[in-house]
Design a protein around this motif. Structure first.
Motif, PDB file in Angstrom:
ATOM      1  N   PHE A 134      17.186  72.904 -55.634  1.00 16.26           N
ATOM      2  CA  PHE A 134      18.235  73.926 -55.502  1.00 16.26           C
ATOM      3  C   PHE A 134      19.583  73.452 -56.043  1.00 16.26           C
ATOM      4  O   PHE A 134      20.619  74.031 -55.738  1.00 16.26           O
ATOM      5  N   ASP A 135      19.558  72.412 -56.842  1.00 14.88           N
ATOM      6  CA  ASP A 135      20.764  71.893 -57.471  1.00 14.88           C
ATOM      7  C   ASP A 135      20.670  72.157 -58.977  1.00 14.88           C
ATOM      8  O   ASP A 135      19.582  72.402 -59.506  1.00 14.88           O
ATOM      9  N   ARG A 136      21.793  72.102 -59.654  1.00 15.15           N
ATOM     10  CA  ARG A 136      21.789  72.228 -61.108  1.00 15.15           C
ATOM     11  C   ARG A 136      21.265  70.935 -61.713  1.00 15.15           C
ATOM     12  O   ARG A 136      21.643  69.849 -61.270  1.00 15.15           O
ATOM     13  N   SER A 137      20.405  71.049 -62.710  1.00 14.01           N
ATOM     14  CA  SER A 137      19.863  69.855 -63.366  1.00 14.01           C
ATOM     15  C   SER A 137      20.492  69.750 -64.748  1.00 14.01           C
ATOM     16  O   SER A 137      20.023  70.344 -65.715  1.00 14.01           O
ATOM     17  N   PHE A 138      21.608  69.013 -64.803  1.00 15.30           N
ATOM     18  CA  PHE A 138      22.388  68.981 -66.049  1.00 15.30           C
ATOM     19  C   PHE A 138      21.588  68.409 -67.218  1.00 15.30           C
ATOM     20  O   PHE A 138      21.607  68.961 -68.322  1.00 15.30           O
TER      21      PHE A 138
END
Ligand code: UTP
Length: 312
Positions: A89-93
């Motif tokens: 649920f986090d951004r995966s840069f």
């Protein structure tokens, strides 16, 4: 929900009607702290809730259902070995940049379109998997003093409108504690929390009791609770000193039972089909059904099933 399944709602006093007007549900708790022993070895180093149904982890199905029901805050009760859920649920840069460099726009959408907004997700740890009731209690400070939903990701429900949306609509009128229920074969009642029905209004029932995993002979009904709840925050007081119940775990249903008499308790026969994805066969069943519902793969999957059926 089909019109024919609508049922008369319980009558309320004016005070109750005014009170119920404010029965909006903004927060959902996702207990994901369990060990998932039925899925070992798959769950040795991967959370059960990250198992995919087709190409989407169970926990994402659950969050999307909650969001469709108007939930704004997503509270996860995690445990050891569950960090993959936070990463999901986090951004995966790195991945995002790599996909962008390769022009893979569909893949970028697949990893980002459904992400909850920054600050709308919170995590707390259960520390020890002492049971579902304990997991919900661990969310008490994040929930505060307002009604909230509990969604078990391993119960996947195919429904239109989604199961939690049906419940939120019903809860606006009922208040109290509300659970989703389904009729199960009499011989399966001992796998579930089961309602003792006081009045049956069709899709809605009011319960006067509930029993966790009753014996087949003594089950009060065959109306079983599935993993969707809308609860009064007063449940936290009941969970505070809760003792271990069935299976040596702190059971949510025991706390619900303790509130009977002081808090109305309803079950909603939701419109839809529930798949028990905490169980291997239920999980495979869900994968087949969800794959068949996907326009991009249904023909191929149907063909595979036909071929297998011919060899049986
Ligand atoms: P289950 O009883 O199906 O999950 O709980 P489990 O214990 O992980 O699985 P098995 O039986 O060992 O295979 C339903 C949901 O409640 C969560 C689980 O993570 C699952 O999503 N749960 C259960 C907790 O968060 N904490 C607990 O102590 C127990």
């Amino acid at each position: 929900m089909a019109q024919s399944r609508r049922s008369p709602r319980p009558a309320h006093t004016l005070f109750e009607q005014q009170f119920h007007m404010s029965n909006s549900v903004r927060k959902a708790v996702f207990p994901v702290g369990g060990l998932g022993t039925r899925f070992l070895p798959a769950t040795k180093s991967m959370p059960k809730e990250m198992l995919p149904v087709v190409d989407k982890p169970l926990v994402q199905h659950a969050v999307e259902e909650a969001r469709a029901a108007g939930i704004e805050e997503f509270i996860f009760v995690t445990g050891r070995g569950k960090t993959a859920i936070e990463d999901h649920f986090d951004r995966s840069f790195e991945l995002h940049d790599l996909l962008e460099a390769r022009g893979k726009n569909d893949a970028i959408k697949a990893i980002s379109e459904w992400l909850p907004s920054a600050g709308s997700v919170a995590y707390t740890r259960q520390q020890e998997p002492l049971g579902l009731g304990h997991a919900v209690w661990c969310a008490r400070n994040l929930v505060g003093d307002e009604p909230f939903a509990v969604v078990l990701a391993d119960d996947l429900v195919m429904a239109d409108p989604p199961c939690l949306s049906q419940m939120v609509d019903t809860y606006r009128e009922t208040g109290g504690n509300l659970v989703a229920v389904m009729e199960v074969p009499a011989e399966h009642v001992s796998r579930y929390g089961v309602l003792d029905v006081a009045s049956d209004m069709g899709s809605l029932v009011e319960a006067k009791g509930l029993v966790e995993k009753p014996l087949v002979e003594s089950a009060p009904s065959n109306l079983a609770i599935i993993g969707r709840y809308i609860l009064s925050p007063r449940i936290f007081g009941r969970l505070e000193n809760a003792k271990k119940g069935a299976g040596g775990e702190i059971q949510l249903t025991d706390a619900l039972a303790a509130m009977l008499g002081s808090t109305p308790f309803y079950g909603l026969r939701y419109d839809g089909v529930r798949y028990d994805c905490g169980d291997k066969v239920g999980f495979l069943h869900a994968n087949v059904v969800f794959a068949l519902s996907r326009p991009d793969m249904s023909d191929e999957v149907r063909e595979i099933i036909r071929n297998i059926a011919e060899t049986l």
